[in-house]
Design an enzyme around this catalytic site. Sequence first.
Site, PDB file in Angstrom:
ATOM      1  N   GLY A 103       0.808  -1.212   0.000  1.00  0.00           N
ATOM      2  CA  GLY A 103       0.000   0.000   0.000  1.00  0.00           C
ATOM      3  C   GLY A 103       0.839   1.258   0.000  1.00  0.00           C
ATOM      4  N   GLY A 107       1.923   3.970   4.264  1.00  0.00           N
ATOM      5  CA  GLY A 107       2.818   3.049   3.567  1.00  0.00           C
ATOM      6  C   GLY A 107       4.097   3.732   3.121  1.00  0.00           C
ATOM      7  N   LYS A 114      -7.334   4.889  20.328  1.00  0.00           N
ATOM      8  CA  LYS A 114      -7.227   5.583  19.046  1.00  0.00           C
ATOM      9  C   LYS A 114      -8.585   5.690  18.367  1.00  0.00           C
ATOM     10  CE  LYS A 114      -4.757   5.905  14.713  1.00  0.00           C
ATOM     11  NZ  LYS A 114      -3.898   5.281  13.700  1.00  0.00           N
ATOM     12  N   ASN A 131     -10.231   9.025  16.825  1.00  0.00           N
ATOM     13  CA  ASN A 131     -10.620   9.097  15.420  1.00  0.00           C
ATOM     14  C   ASN A 131     -12.111   9.402  15.259  1.00  0.00           C
ATOM     15  OD1 ASN A 131      -8.073   8.584  14.417  1.00  0.00           O
ATOM     16  ND2 ASN A 131      -8.389   6.401  14.176  1.00  0.00           N
ATOM     17  N   ASN A 137      -8.298  20.329  12.345  1.00  0.00           N
ATOM     18  CA  ASN A 137      -8.560  19.694  13.641  1.00  0.00           C
ATOM     19  C   ASN A 137      -8.719  20.692  14.785  1.00  0.00           C
ATOM     20  OD1 ASN A 137      -8.188  17.434  12.103  1.00  0.00           O
ATOM     21  ND2 ASN A 137      -6.353  16.713  13.153  1.00  0.00           N
TER      22      ASN A 137
END
Length: 293
Positions: free
Chosen positions: A7, A12, A180, A184, A198
């Site tokens: 990926g 990645g 997490k 998220n 954010n």
Amino acid sequence: MEIGIVGPGAIGLLFAFYLQKNGQDVTLYTRTVEQSERLEKCGITCVQNGIRETVFPHVSPLENINNGRHDYTFVAVKQYHLEDVIPYLQAKKRLVFLQNGMGHLHLLQQIQGASVAVGIVEHGAKKENVSIVHHTGVGSTKFGFIHGERKQFEPLFTAFSSNLFPVVVENDWKQTMINKLVVNACINPLTALFGIQNGELLTNPSFHKVMKQVFSEVMGVVGNIQCKEHWDRVCTVCENTAHNTSSMLTDIHNNRKTEIDAIVGYLIQEAKKQQKSVPTLSFLYHSIKGLER
């Protein structure tokens, strides 16, 4: 060590860059021949604090993955691509999965004949194009083991060897994934829906109130233990990544499928099992699905 990475997304590319930079023998596997050819020619460029550096790992289409005898294989595709990718990994003995959310755990638990770990990635990374990734926030990668023993993965813990890429081993990896997931779920869908960075979830009082409402429903699903600690973590991430664009908002901007199913979809399914009502999460889920192209 010989390491495969499946990926060429932001994570990645980031992993391939730091592992190759530290002298590991990295092969990055792509979905298409065109991606492979571009990365083979350009290498991977990482931008961190204005400094650009390029490395040149091996690159190959995913269909060639079993030609390589890798000590470890990282799987860095989005969660919704896992069912397509896992059949290519049958011959691999040590696998590390780097997905957001928790909706894929049942797939990982079904993998036979391999040692399987999860990596909970807390770095900020933004892909500029096929070969350039911006390391926008230094975090850590927290490893947990689903199948197999810690000693089978110990060589990996020194493979990065960089203060910009710290590694932690978590005994309670499932709780780490929940931590997490809470972050998220509270940040990504709201930033994608409102089209904001954010930090605005803290500085805009109305957005902040909505985030608290989302947090309340999330905690009702995952359990209200350490509620203040979870909320403090959400706010700290918002503050530390105030000028970042979430991956979900980036996906919306680029007309890509998001990870809403892996994050909020998973929480809604868990709420159904517990016979709990989560109207705000349901609203968020369908809003993001409506924005997807």
